[in-house]
Scaffold this active site. Sequence first.
Site, PDB file in Angstrom:
ATOM      1  N   LYS A  54       0.836  -1.202   0.000  1.00 39.57           N
ATOM      2  CA  LYS A  54       0.000   0.000   0.000  1.00 39.57           C
ATOM      3  C   LYS A  54       0.875   1.257   0.000  1.00 39.57           C
ATOM      4  O   LYS A  54       0.608   2.221  -0.711  1.00 39.57           O
ATOM      5  CB  LYS A  54      -0.953  -0.018   1.212  1.00 39.57           C
ATOM      6  CG  LYS A  54      -2.041  -1.075   1.044  1.00 39.57           C
ATOM      7  CD  LYS A  54      -2.824  -1.392   2.314  1.00 39.57           C
ATOM      8  CE  LYS A  54      -3.741  -2.586   2.055  1.00 39.57           C
ATOM      9  NZ  LYS A  54      -4.515  -3.026   3.216  1.00 39.57           N
ATOM     10  N   GLN A  98      -4.995  -1.603   9.414  1.00 39.47           N
ATOM     11  CA  GLN A  98      -4.782  -2.933   8.822  1.00 39.47           C
ATOM     12  C   GLN A  98      -5.381  -4.006   9.739  1.00 39.47           C
ATOM     13  O   GLN A  98      -5.056  -4.081  10.917  1.00 39.47           O
ATOM     14  CB  GLN A  98      -3.274  -3.174   8.602  1.00 39.47           C
ATOM     15  CG  GLN A  98      -2.957  -4.479   7.901  1.00 39.47           C
ATOM     16  CD  GLN A  98      -3.496  -4.536   6.474  1.00 39.47           C
ATOM     17  OE1 GLN A  98      -3.372  -3.594   5.704  1.00 39.47           O
ATOM     18  NE2 GLN A  98      -4.129  -5.648   6.121  1.00 39.47           N
ATOM     19  N   ASP A 121     -11.388   2.593   3.557  1.00 39.30           N
ATOM     20  CA  ASP A 121     -11.660   1.156   3.427  1.00 39.30           C
ATOM     21  C   ASP A 121     -13.164   0.908   3.262  1.00 39.30           C
ATOM     22  O   ASP A 121     -13.575  -0.179   2.873  1.00 39.30           O
ATOM     23  CB  ASP A 121     -11.167   0.418   4.690  1.00 39.30           C
ATOM     24  CG  ASP A 121      -9.999  -0.508   4.392  1.00 39.30           C
ATOM     25  OD1 ASP A 121      -9.728  -0.754   3.199  1.00 39.30           O
ATOM     26  OD2 ASP A 121      -9.362  -0.976   5.352  1.00 39.30           O
TER      27      ASP A 121
END
Length: 284
Positions: A54, A98, A121
């Site tokens: 990422k 995460q 997200d």
Amino acid sequence: MAAKIISGKEVSASIRQELAERVAELKEKHGLVPGLGVILVGDDPASHSYVKGKEKAAGQVGIYSEVLRVPASTTEAEVLKMVEDFNKNPKIHGILVQLPLPDHIDENKVIFAIDPKKDVDGFHPVNIGRLHIGEECFIPCTPNGIMELLDRTGVELKGKNATVVGRSNIVGKPVAMLLLSRHATVTICHSRTTDLAGECRRADVLVAAVGRPRMITADMIKPGAVVIDVGVNRIEGGKLVGDVDFDAALEVASAITPVPGGVGPMTITMLMKNTVLAAERTLA
Ligand code: NDP
């Protein structure tokens, strides 16, 4: 005739190019650099490797990124404080925590603490709710990537039968909702579905998001169907395979995503897209 292979790698590269142009324009016209804040708790090697990917992608498109790597012993309160700091930080437009988090941290509590305007997200209930009622939101990255692959392959969805195998909150449910919003007739299957093969065989568009190596066999695919394989499974010998028996499916489907190189590369690219969007929305 063998199916067309839908290359997520290629689609992803062209989207990253488009994003780099949007980022350059934001810098030039508004002096604005999109920023992504990442929180990584613990030392799970897979999570570290995803975060590295990422960070690299962010660098490629010109997004500023800040990664907080903290030990597994970090408390829930400390993680919530990091989220709060990113919420307040004007340089950060998108926040990513995460997953999975260590057991002593309540994942929902952390996700719910993210400002929905920075929830790139798309896991915050505000964004999930807005997705369901068709309002502007952040679409979760894997489902968003699947829709981009379908669109950029020119797949017609209106009036088609779409079957999604898997009903997780991060893939199955949101992709089903997106297909529905595009006027497909959607069936969602799961571990208690009684006639999985039959449900799959009716699908003009079949999305497999289960996590079981090659469970979708060629006889479960309607001739000419478009098959999106989300599954990532490591089998004996270390090889990565999808949820679909790819070689056999090639002979039946009209188009199919490979594993690796299909949905996978799209997921990170969509995170970049959401971060750029989050920055652009601060100007509106
Ligand atoms: P989950 O484990 O959360 O969900 C799996 C779903 O599959 C569940 O809804 C489950 O049903 C269903 N299922 C399990 N067994 C069967 C069966 N025999 N028949 C029908 N349905 C079944 O997985 P995720 O959605 O998180 O991920 C799915 C796959 O996609 C995994 O391989 C994962 O690694 C991959 N993935 C890939 C990404 C990418 O970027 N390429 C991103 C995210 C995931 P039930 O609800 O009844 O238990």
